[in-house]
Design an enzyme around this catalytic site. Sequence first.
Site, PDB file in Angstrom:
ATOM      1  N   ILE A  55       0.965  -1.070   0.010  1.00 49.93           N
ATOM      2  CA  ILE A  55      -0.082   0.251   0.126  1.00 49.93           C
ATOM      3  C   ILE A  55       1.052   1.238  -0.046  1.00 49.93           C
ATOM      4  O   ILE A  55       1.636   1.410   0.971  1.00 49.93           O
ATOM      5  CB  ILE A  55      -0.876  -0.225   1.206  1.00 49.93           C
ATOM      6  N   HIS A 111       9.947   6.451   0.147  1.00 50.57           N
ATOM      7  CA  HIS A 111       8.566   6.898  -0.195  1.00 50.57           C
ATOM      8  C   HIS A 111       7.608   5.631   0.538  1.00 50.57           C
ATOM      9  O   HIS A 111       7.694   4.323   0.483  1.00 50.57           O
ATOM     10  CB  HIS A 111       8.349   6.527  -1.674  1.00 50.57           C
ATOM     11  N   LEU A 112       6.927   6.088   1.527  1.00 48.84           N
ATOM     12  CA  LEU A 112       6.161   5.198   2.435  1.00 48.84           C
ATOM     13  C   LEU A 112       5.441   4.297   1.604  1.00 48.84           C
ATOM     14  O   LEU A 112       4.891   4.512   0.819  1.00 48.84           O
ATOM     15  CB  LEU A 112       5.111   5.672   3.305  1.00 48.84           C
ATOM     16  N   HIS A 113       5.449   2.833   1.964  1.00 46.06           N
ATOM     17  CA  HIS A 113       4.905   1.641   1.617  1.00 46.06           C
ATOM     18  C   HIS A 113       4.754   0.767   2.563  1.00 46.06           C
ATOM     19  O   HIS A 113       5.912   0.086   3.111  1.00 46.06           O
ATOM     20  CB  HIS A 113       5.645   1.198   0.235  1.00 46.06           C
ATOM     21  N   TRP A 114       3.599   0.394   2.669  1.00 39.50           N
ATOM     22  CA  TRP A 114       3.337  -0.849   3.728  1.00 39.50           C
ATOM     23  C   TRP A 114       3.373  -2.197   2.788  1.00 39.50           C
ATOM     24  O   TRP A 114       2.700  -2.099   2.002  1.00 39.50           O
ATOM     25  CB  TRP A 114       1.920  -0.779   4.308  1.00 39.50           C
TER      26      TRP A 114
END
Length: 160
Positions: A55, A111-114
């Site tokens: 995500i 870059h934020l990624h879950w």
Amino acid sequence: MRILDKKRATYKKVYTDDDSCVFCRKDEHECDGLSGRYWRVMANKFPYMDGNVMIVSKRHVGKVEEITKKEWEEFGKILSNTQKVLGEIFKTNSFNVGLNVGPESGASIEHLHWQVIPRKFKNITVMNTFADLYLVAVSAEETKKMIDAITKKSKLNLKK
Ligand SMILES: [Zn+2]
């Protein structure tokens, strides 16, 4: 050690040769039925395990505190929908949901990624118990295809 580690090491180099951020643009592994206004859901090109999706914020943000209230609100729905769909495909109620933040954490892209990974008893084997070795059998293309098939039917009543 993971089977796909070699490829993962070249991930950043291959996909960021033009110096742009790989997560700032849509790609062929995006699962449109799960993505929202502020977040993309993408099948991981180099999955840690079967069914691994990410995500990813649509804005280029590297810190959790930069996420707005509206983005958090949508994130909750998207995480919930993602688990519903992966749970249906992989027949499980168990997931790992993880985020790496900062250079010491192992985050390869700022870059934020879950990471969201469906877990089954079956994918805990003697190999990863003793050698931290995982076999990945489902490709990103296959994961995307299965997710698209389910979200198009919209049998799961996904809220957006
Ligand atoms: Zn970015």
